[in-house]
Design a protein around this motif. Structure first.
Motif, PDB file in Angstrom:
ATOM      1  N   SER A   1       0.825  -1.201   0.000  1.00 13.78           N
ATOM      2  CA  SER A   1       0.000   0.000   0.000  1.00 13.78           C
ATOM      3  C   SER A   1       0.863   1.257   0.000  1.00 13.78           C
ATOM      4  O   SER A   1       1.658   1.482   0.915  1.00 13.78           O
ATOM      5  CB  SER A   1      -0.911   0.020   1.232  1.00 13.78           C
ATOM      6  N   TYR A   2       0.660   2.085  -0.998  1.00 15.34           N
ATOM      7  CA  TYR A   2       1.378   3.358  -1.082  1.00 15.34           C
ATOM      8  C   TYR A   2       0.945   4.285   0.052  1.00 15.34           C
ATOM      9  O   TYR A   2       1.766   4.967   0.670  1.00 15.34           O
ATOM     10  CB  TYR A   2       1.117   4.001  -2.446  1.00 15.34           C
ATOM     11  N   GLY A   3      -0.347   4.332   0.344  1.00 16.07           N
ATOM     12  CA  GLY A   3      -0.839   5.203   1.405  1.00 16.07           C
ATOM     13  C   GLY A   3      -0.270   4.837   2.757  1.00 16.07           C
ATOM     14  O   GLY A   3       0.116   5.703   3.548  1.00 16.07           O
ATOM     15  N   TRP A   4      -0.211   3.545   3.053  1.00 15.83           N
ATOM     16  CA  TRP A   4       0.368   3.100   4.330  1.00 15.83           C
ATOM     17  C   TRP A   4       1.840   3.466   4.399  1.00 15.83           C
ATOM     18  O   TRP A   4       2.316   4.001   5.401  1.00 15.83           O
ATOM     19  CB  TRP A   4       0.204   1.583   4.464  1.00 15.83           C
ATOM     20  N   TRP A   5       2.568   3.180   3.326  1.00 13.16           N
ATOM     21  CA  TRP A   5       4.006   3.438   3.322  1.00 13.16           C
ATOM     22  C   TRP A   5       4.281   4.928   3.434  1.00 13.16           C
ATOM     23  O   TRP A   5       5.178   5.356   4.163  1.00 13.16           O
ATOM     24  CB  TRP A   5       4.626   2.893   2.037  1.00 13.16           C
ATOM     25  N   GLN A   6       3.518   5.759   2.706  1.00 13.33           N
ATOM     26  CA  GLN A   6       3.748   7.199   2.718  1.00 13.33           C
ATOM     27  C   GLN A   6       3.553   7.770   4.120  1.00 13.33           C
ATOM     28  O   GLN A   6       4.350   8.592   4.591  1.00 13.33           O
ATOM     29  CB  GLN A   6       2.807   7.894   1.732  1.00 13.33           C
ATOM     30  N   HIS A   7       2.500   7.342   4.807  1.00  9.83           N
ATOM     31  CA  HIS A   7       2.225   7.817   6.162  1.00  9.83           C
ATOM     32  C   HIS A   7       3.371   7.457   7.096  1.00  9.83           C
ATOM     33  O   HIS A   7       3.863   8.295   7.869  1.00  9.83           O
ATOM     34  CB  HIS A   7       0.913   7.211   6.660  1.00  9.83           C
ATOM     35  N   LYS A   8       3.835   6.235   7.033  1.00 10.41           N
ATOM     36  CA  LYS A   8       4.901   5.759   7.904  1.00 10.41           C
ATOM     37  C   LYS A   8       6.238   6.411   7.559  1.00 10.41           C
ATOM     38  O   LYS A   8       6.982   6.863   8.438  1.00 10.41           O
ATOM     39  CB  LYS A   8       4.994   4.235   7.776  1.00 10.41           C
ATOM     40  N   HIS A   9       6.542   6.491   6.282  1.00 14.94           N
ATOM     41  CA  HIS A   9       7.849   6.967   5.851  1.00 14.94           C
ATOM     42  C   HIS A   9       8.002   8.477   6.048  1.00 14.94           C
ATOM     43  O   HIS A   9       9.105   8.961   6.317  1.00 14.94           O
ATOM     44  CB  HIS A   9       8.063   6.608   4.379  1.00 14.94           C
TER      45      HIS A   9
ATOM     46  N   ALA B   1       8.993   9.100  18.024  1.00 15.04           N
ATOM     47  CA  ALA B   1       8.540   9.826  16.830  1.00 15.04           C
ATOM     48  C   ALA B   1       8.822   9.078  15.540  1.00 15.04           C
ATOM     49  O   ALA B   1       8.105   9.259  14.559  1.00 15.04           O
ATOM     50  CB  ALA B   1       9.193  11.210  16.775  1.00 15.04           C
ATOM     51  N   ASP B   2       9.868   8.245  15.512  1.00 12.97           N
ATOM     52  CA  ASP B   2      10.248   7.520  14.300  1.00 12.97           C
ATOM     53  C   ASP B   2       9.673   6.109  14.342  1.00 12.97           C
ATOM     54  O   ASP B   2      10.100   5.294  15.170  1.00 12.97           O
ATOM     55  CB  ASP B   2      11.775   7.462  14.185  1.00 12.97           C
ATOM     56  N   PRO B   3       8.703   5.787  13.475  1.00 14.02           N
ATOM     57  CA  PRO B   3       8.116   4.437  13.508  1.00 14.02           C
ATOM     58  C   PRO B   3       9.101   3.347  13.117  1.00 14.02           C
ATOM     59  O   PRO B   3       8.878   2.175  13.432  1.00 14.02           O
ATOM     60  CB  PRO B   3       6.970   4.535  12.491  1.00 14.02           C
ATOM     61  N   ASP B   4      10.197   3.696  12.451  1.00 12.03           N
ATOM     62  CA  ASP B   4      11.159   2.682  12.020  1.00 12.03           C
ATOM     63  C   ASP B   4      11.996   2.135  13.164  1.00 12.03           C
ATOM     64  O   ASP B   4      12.729   1.159  12.976  1.00 12.03           O
ATOM     65  CB  ASP B   4      12.089   3.259  10.941  1.00 12.03           C
ATOM     66  N   ILE B   5      11.944   2.757  14.349  1.00  9.88           N
ATOM     67  CA  ILE B   5      12.647   2.189  15.504  1.00  9.88           C
ATOM     68  C   ILE B   5      11.657   1.566  16.494  1.00  9.88           C
ATOM     69  O   ILE B   5      12.034   1.190  17.601  1.00  9.88           O
ATOM     70  CB  ILE B   5      13.535   3.232  16.213  1.00  9.88           C
ATOM     71  N   GLU B   6      10.408   1.467  16.081  1.00  9.08           N
ATOM     72  CA  GLU B   6       9.391   0.814  16.911  1.00  9.08           C
ATOM     73  C   GLU B   6       9.013  -0.504  16.252  1.00  9.08           C
ATOM     74  O   GLU B   6       7.973  -0.646  15.616  1.00  9.08           O
ATOM     75  CB  GLU B   6       8.174   1.734  17.063  1.00  9.08           C
ATOM     76  N   LEU B   7       9.906  -1.480  16.383  1.00 10.29           N
ATOM     77  CA  LEU B   7       9.714  -2.766  15.730  1.00 10.29           C
ATOM     78  C   LEU B   7       8.951  -3.714  16.646  1.00 10.29           C
ATOM     79  O   LEU B   7       9.122  -3.674  17.872  1.00 10.29           O
ATOM     80  CB  LEU B   7      11.074  -3.365  15.347  1.00 10.29           C
ATOM     81  N   PRO B   8       8.111  -4.588  16.091  1.00 10.17           N
ATOM     82  CA  PRO B   8       7.300  -5.474  16.930  1.00 10.17           C
ATOM     83  C   PRO B   8       8.094  -6.569  17.622  1.00 10.17           C
ATOM     84  O   PRO B   8       7.647  -7.105  18.637  1.00 10.17           O
ATOM     85  CB  PRO B   8       6.301  -6.080  15.931  1.00 10.17           C
ATOM     86  N   VAL B   9       9.273  -6.911  17.110  1.00  7.08           N
ATOM     87  CA  VAL B   9      10.036  -8.031  17.664  1.00  7.08           C
ATOM     88  C   VAL B   9      11.372  -7.582  18.229  1.00  7.08           C
ATOM     89  O   VAL B   9      11.731  -7.926  19.357  1.00  7.08           O
ATOM     90  CB  VAL B   9      10.256  -9.118  16.581  1.00  7.08           C
ATOM     91  N   ILE B  10      12.141  -6.817  17.473  1.00  2.00           N
ATOM     92  CA  ILE B  10      13.476  -6.401  17.873  1.00  2.00           C
ATOM     93  C   ILE B  10      13.409  -5.128  18.716  1.00  2.00           C
ATOM     94  O   ILE B  10      12.705  -4.185  18.368  1.00  2.00           O
ATOM     95  CB  ILE B  10      14.370  -6.144  16.642  1.00  2.00           C
TER      96      ILE B  10
END
Length: 371
Positions: free
Chosen positions: A123-131, A143-152
């Motif tokens: 999904s482009y919309g999902w990716w755009q919101h997150k990125h 603030a950065d969703p890329d450091i909020e991982l579900p496992v690591i």
């Protein structure tokens, strides 16, 4: 890290943080002028039209080959090839989403929808919101969703969150599992996109995305199970999705993992926020193609709309400018970057609360003490 005592006198005039921020804005403006004057922000239509034609053509050829080869285990080689092609298409969609291809935002949006939703199944919309949130505050806690991982766990707070006995053991050994977990990233990317378009949150062109994702995901599954017997089809999908996720993760992981985490309360100027939290990967043209230009992460974060082929030319200009201003500019080899990522994740998982040196906090405190 030592705390600032309350007895430190407050300097007169503007606060050090505000003076530093104003200085940072001026510094970035000067850098932006240099980049603009160098012509590196101009569009590269020939480059991108070649990719926009070539990559879908390669995908079509791969699907035709898949249909002609038929029900055989040799199809696993096609699965691996498709994983590479899908990743390259996703990287091209990333360029379009950042307005690197066309001047028109509408054209870029539709190219992203076609490449992401219709061809890749993301999904482009999902990716755009997150990125977008990631680019605004790379590596900033909360603030950065890329450091909020579900496992690591990437911070001590994430590691110390209740996870149960099995979760606790996994946290202590997470460095061993980081790269194998990437094999599940492909499934996660597809599932996150589908979930996003189905929830009742604001999303532009929701029905376009639903239609494109349905055609892509359902049509792809129907094709696979029509050509292959159930057993081979299942293995084919495991290989294709696993390698797709692994490739995506291997391209994105070196960019910020293991770089300093910015505390929630800290404010940084744009230049330092983007440069000091990002890592470039050294290499030649092969690395450029394999990583889709993401190996120039610093340049990409400073100038997200800069066309991919210009990032290599911008890198020495920006590196020299950062040296002039005393801004740390990090660049390492590919394998070194992976070693840094694993070492950092291990240190967090093994319980080192200060698993990284945070020069940002120290610089800010020194600035306050000297004022």
């Amino acid at each position: 890290m030592s705390d600032i005592r309350p007895t430190v006198p407050r300097p007169s005039g503007p606060r050090p943080e505000r003076r530093a921020a104003a200085s940072g804005v001026t510094e970035f403006t000067e850098l932006a002028q240099r980049i603009r004057q160098s012509g590196l922000l101009r569009r590269r239509y020939g480059y991108y039209w070649t990719k926009l034609i070539a990559l879908p053509a390669v995908l079509a050829a791969g699907l035709v080959a898949f249909a002609l080869i038929g029900d055989t285990w040799w199809q696993l080689f096609i699965a691996a090839a498709l994983a590479i092609v899908f990743t390259q298409i996703a990287m091209l969609g990333h360029d379009a989403a950042h307005r690197q291809i066309f001047v028109s935002g509408r054209w870029n949006d539709w190219i992203s929808l076609i490449l992401g939703d219709l061809l890749v199944g993301m999904s482009y919309g999902w990716w755009q919101h997150k990125h977008t949130r990631h680019h605004a505050n790379p590596n900033k806690d909360g603030a950065d969703p890329d450091i909020e991982l579900p496992v690591i766990a990437l911070t001590a707070e994430q590691r110390d969150a209740p996870r149960g006995r099995i979760g606790g053991w996994f946290r202590g050994h997470q460095g061993l599992f980081f790269f194998p977990i990437l094999l599940l990233e492909g499934v996660s990317l597809h599932a996150s996109g589908v979930r996003r378009v189905l929830v009742r949150e604001r999303l532009r062109r929701r029905w376009v995305e639903i239609a494109f994702l349905t055609v892509r995901i359902v049509g792809y599954l129907v094709l696979v199970f029509l050509v292959l017997s159930p057993g081979i089809a299942a293995v084919f999908l495991v290989v294709q999705l696993g390698l797709f996720g692994f490739y995506m993760g291997m391209a994105f992981a070196p960019n910020h993992k293991g770089m300093p985490i910015v505390p929630r309360e800290m404010t940084l100027d744009f230049l330092r926020r983007q440069v000091m939290m990002s890592r470039n990967i050294r290499g030649g043209r092969i690395i450029d193609v394999a990583m889709g230009g993401l190996n120039y992460q610093i340049e990409h974060h400073l100038f997200p709309s800069m066309p991919r082929p210009h990032l290599r030319k911008a890198a020495p200009i920006i590196a020299a400018y950062c040296r002039e201003r005393g801004v740390p500019y990090t660049q390492v080899g590919l394998w070194t970057s992976y070693a840094i990522v694993v070492r950092y994740i291990n240190r967090v998982g093994l319980g080192e609360r200060d698993a990284f040196a945070c020069p940002l906090v120290e610089q800010r405190r020194m600035l306050t003490l000297q004022s």
